[in-house]
Design an enzyme around this catalytic site. Structure first.
Site, PDB file in Angstrom:
ATOM      1  N   LYS A  13       0.832  -1.207   0.000  1.00 12.40           N
ATOM      2  CA  LYS A  13       0.000   0.000   0.000  1.00 12.40           C
ATOM      3  C   LYS A  13       0.864   1.255   0.000  1.00 12.40           C
ATOM      4  O   LYS A  13       0.626   2.180  -0.759  1.00 12.40           O
ATOM      5  CB  LYS A  13      -0.885   0.062   1.260  1.00 12.40           C
ATOM      6  CG  LYS A  13      -1.930  -1.031   1.360  1.00 12.40           C
ATOM      7  CD  LYS A  13      -2.880  -0.764   2.542  1.00 12.40           C
ATOM      8  CE  LYS A  13      -2.213  -0.765   3.900  1.00 12.40           C
ATOM      9  NZ  LYS A  13      -1.721  -2.059   4.357  1.00 12.40           N
ATOM     10  N   ARG A  88      -9.255   0.883   9.121  1.00  9.69           N
ATOM     11  CA  ARG A  88      -8.831  -0.498   9.334  1.00  9.69           C
ATOM     12  C   ARG A  88      -9.889  -1.299  10.080  1.00  9.69           C
ATOM     13  O   ARG A  88      -9.684  -2.486  10.328  1.00  9.69           O
ATOM     14  CB  ARG A  88      -7.555  -0.510  10.168  1.00  9.69           C
ATOM     15  CG  ARG A  88      -6.278  -0.743   9.362  1.00  9.69           C
ATOM     16  CD  ARG A  88      -5.127  -0.651  10.342  1.00  9.69           C
ATOM     17  NE  ARG A  88      -3.968  -1.368   9.917  1.00  9.69           N
ATOM     18  CZ  ARG A  88      -2.908  -0.798   9.354  1.00  9.69           C
ATOM     19  NH1 ARG A  88      -2.901   0.491   9.104  1.00  9.69           N
ATOM     20  NH2 ARG A  88      -1.861  -1.523   9.057  1.00  9.69           N
ATOM     21  N   ARG A 123      11.715  -6.099   4.852  1.00  2.72           N
ATOM     22  CA  ARG A 123      11.340  -4.685   4.878  1.00  2.72           C
ATOM     23  C   ARG A 123      12.254  -3.892   5.810  1.00  2.72           C
ATOM     24  O   ARG A 123      12.585  -4.323   6.901  1.00  2.72           O
ATOM     25  CB  ARG A 123       9.889  -4.540   5.317  1.00  2.72           C
ATOM     26  CG  ARG A 123       9.455  -3.101   5.344  1.00  2.72           C
ATOM     27  CD  ARG A 123       8.003  -2.942   5.058  1.00  2.72           C
ATOM     28  NE  ARG A 123       7.205  -3.070   6.246  1.00  2.72           N
ATOM     29  CZ  ARG A 123       5.916  -2.742   6.291  1.00  2.72           C
ATOM     30  NH1 ARG A 123       5.309  -2.308   5.203  1.00  2.72           N
ATOM     31  NH2 ARG A 123       5.244  -2.874   7.399  1.00  2.72           N
ATOM     32  N   ARG A 156      11.588  -2.465  11.469  1.00  2.64           N
ATOM     33  CA  ARG A 156      10.565  -2.027  12.404  1.00  2.64           C
ATOM     34  C   ARG A 156      10.287  -3.152  13.384  1.00  2.64           C
ATOM     35  O   ARG A 156      10.223  -4.308  13.001  1.00  2.64           O
ATOM     36  CB  ARG A 156       9.284  -1.727  11.623  1.00  2.64           C
ATOM     37  CG  ARG A 156       8.927  -0.274  11.616  1.00  2.64           C
ATOM     38  CD  ARG A 156       7.912   0.027  10.561  1.00  2.64           C
ATOM     39  NE  ARG A 156       6.663  -0.699  10.773  1.00  2.64           N
ATOM     40  CZ  ARG A 156       5.610  -0.599   9.962  1.00  2.64           C
ATOM     41  NH1 ARG A 156       5.701   0.163   8.892  1.00  2.64           N
ATOM     42  NH2 ARG A 156       4.523  -1.255  10.190  1.00  2.64           N
ATOM     43  N   ARG A 167      -0.351  -9.524  13.064  1.00  2.00           N
ATOM     44  CA  ARG A 167      -0.922  -8.441  12.258  1.00  2.00           C
ATOM     45  C   ARG A 167      -1.768  -8.995  11.111  1.00  2.00           C
ATOM     46  O   ARG A 167      -2.776  -8.412  10.740  1.00  2.00           O
ATOM     47  CB  ARG A 167       0.194  -7.555  11.705  1.00  2.00           C
ATOM     48  CG  ARG A 167       0.844  -6.720  12.806  1.00  2.00           C
ATOM     49  CD  ARG A 167       2.129  -6.110  12.344  1.00  2.00           C
ATOM     50  NE  ARG A 167       1.928  -5.072  11.357  1.00  2.00           N
ATOM     51  CZ  ARG A 167       2.883  -4.607  10.573  1.00  2.00           C
ATOM     52  NH1 ARG A 167       4.099  -5.107  10.656  1.00  2.00           N
ATOM     53  NH2 ARG A 167       2.625  -3.649   9.724  1.00  2.00           N
TER      54      ARG A 167
HETATM   55  P1  ADP Z   1       1.630  -1.425   7.305  1.00  2.00           P
HETATM   56  O1  ADP Z   1       2.132  -0.325   6.447  1.00  2.00           O
HETATM   57  O2  ADP Z   1       2.569  -2.540   7.424  1.00  2.00           O
HETATM   58  O3  ADP Z   1       0.250  -1.867   6.931  1.00  2.00           O
HETATM   59  P2  ADP Z   1       1.194   0.638   9.206  1.00  2.00           P
HETATM   60  O4  ADP Z   1       2.444   1.394   9.204  1.00  2.00           O
HETATM   61  O5  ADP Z   1       0.050   1.164   8.395  1.00  2.00           O
HETATM   62  O6  ADP Z   1       1.507  -0.849   8.779  1.00  2.00           O
HETATM   63  O7  ADP Z   1       0.651   0.459  10.700  1.00  2.00           O
HETATM   64  C1  ADP Z   1       1.475  -0.001  11.738  1.00  2.00           C
HETATM   65  C2  ADP Z   1       0.687  -0.123  13.014  1.00  2.00           C
HETATM   66  O8  ADP Z   1       0.094   1.145  13.374  1.00  2.00           O
HETATM   67  C3  ADP Z   1      -0.518  -1.067  12.966  1.00  2.00           C
HETATM   68  O9  ADP Z   1      -0.144  -2.407  13.182  1.00  2.00           O
HETATM   69  C4  ADP Z   1      -1.389  -0.508  14.095  1.00  2.00           C
HETATM   70  O10 ADP Z   1      -0.925  -0.898  15.364  1.00  2.00           O
HETATM   71  C5  ADP Z   1      -1.195   0.981  13.961  1.00  2.00           C
HETATM   72  N1  ADP Z   1      -2.221   1.570  13.066  1.00  2.00           N
HETATM   73  C6  ADP Z   1      -1.993   2.196  11.883  1.00  2.00           C
HETATM   74  N2  ADP Z   1      -3.159   2.587  11.312  1.00  2.00           N
HETATM   75  C7  ADP Z   1      -4.139   2.201  12.159  1.00  2.00           C
HETATM   76  C8  ADP Z   1      -5.566   2.282  12.137  1.00  2.00           C
HETATM   77  N3  ADP Z   1      -6.230   2.870  11.117  1.00  2.00           N
HETATM   78  N4  ADP Z   1      -6.254   1.761  13.186  1.00  2.00           N
HETATM   79  C9  ADP Z   1      -5.628   1.191  14.209  1.00  2.00           C
HETATM   80  N5  ADP Z   1      -4.298   1.055  14.295  1.00  2.00           N
HETATM   81  C10 ADP Z   1      -3.549   1.549  13.279  1.00  2.00           C
END
Ligand code: ADP
Ligand code: ZN
Length: 211
Positions: A13, A88, A123, A156, A167
């Site tokens: 994404k 989410r 990553r 990370r 996750r």
């Molecule tokens: P990735 O890019 O791998 O999908 P993100 O960087 O978007 O991961 O998100 C990392 C973490 O931040 C998530 O695992 C969650 O804990 C938190 N997070 C990010 N966006 C949200 C959201 N919309 N609702 C709840 N938690 C979130």
């Protein structure tokens, strides 16, 4: 254009968001990046979020909804935006609707779990600006160094294998139902994200040209 990107963690994404952002000159809003920045600054919200992030759990809805409300009210979002990592959960999607934000499409990038696990292990992120790289698929010009800001590239904490599996579970349980939510609104677009970044980008741009 007001676009939501859906997909499992590691589906690409962020990478696609960067490309679309540049092409359409609209900002990407990544809740993950905003939360990590707050964490680094040591704000109260950041400290609250840390325990959830490190375990691979979602940060509570009211926290991320607050972040998004504030961010979307800024002037650079008025001509459109890409949401990367929000919504989410169903309550988060409902909050967007309640805010009166009419999105054009929710684009889901689909990648098998086995491929996700493989990708996450490679990553790396810039500890300074948050830019994302991969040891195989998206190498920086100089190993371990960010192309844009020169920051150090690190793993990370939530990209560690055990957390990745958690996750993925969270994704299937809480985020995947959003596909039906946006399908019911006739806004869902689906693209395969299984192959190279460039292949996925071509599919993404084709899907966007049809809305
Ligand atoms: P990735 O890019 O791998 O999908 P993100 O960087 O978007 O991961 O998100 C990392 C973490 O931040 C998530 O695992 C969650 O804990 C938190 N997070 C990010 N966006 C949200 C959201 N919309 N609702 C709840 N938690 C979130
Ligand atoms: Zn950087």
């Amino acid at each position: 254009m007001k676009l939501i990107l859906l997909g499992a963690p590691g589906a690409g994404k962020g990478t696609q968001a960067e490309i679309i952002s540049e092409k359409f000159s609209i900002p990407t809003i990544s809740t993950g990046n905003i939360i990590r920045a707050a964490l680094k600054e040591g704000t109260e919200m950041g400290l609250k979020a840390k325990a959830y992030i490190d375990k691979g759990e979602l940060v509570p809805d009211e926290v991320v909804i607050g972040i998004i409300k504030e961010r979307l009210s800024e002037s650079d979002c008025q001509g459109g935006f890409i949401l990367d990592g929000f919504p989410r959960t169903i309550p988060q999607a409902k909050a967007l609707d309640t805010m009166g934000i009419a999105i054009d499409a929710a684009l889901s990038i689909e990648v098998m779990d086995s491929e996700i696990v493989k990708r996450m292990s490679g990553r790396r992120v810039c500890e300074k600006c948050g830019a994302s790289y991969h040891t195989e698929y998206k190498k920086p010009a100089v190993e371990g160094v960010c192309n844009t800001c020169g920051g150090k590239l690190v793993i990370r904490k939530d990209d560690e294998p055990e957390t990745v599996l958690n996750r993925l579970n969270v994704y299937h349980e809480q985020t995947e139902p959003l596909k039906d939510y946006y399908k019911a609104q006739e806004k869902l677009l689906i693209v395969e994200g299984q192959d190279d970044v460039a292949d996925t980008t071509a599919l993404v741009l084709k899907a966007l040209s049809e809305i």
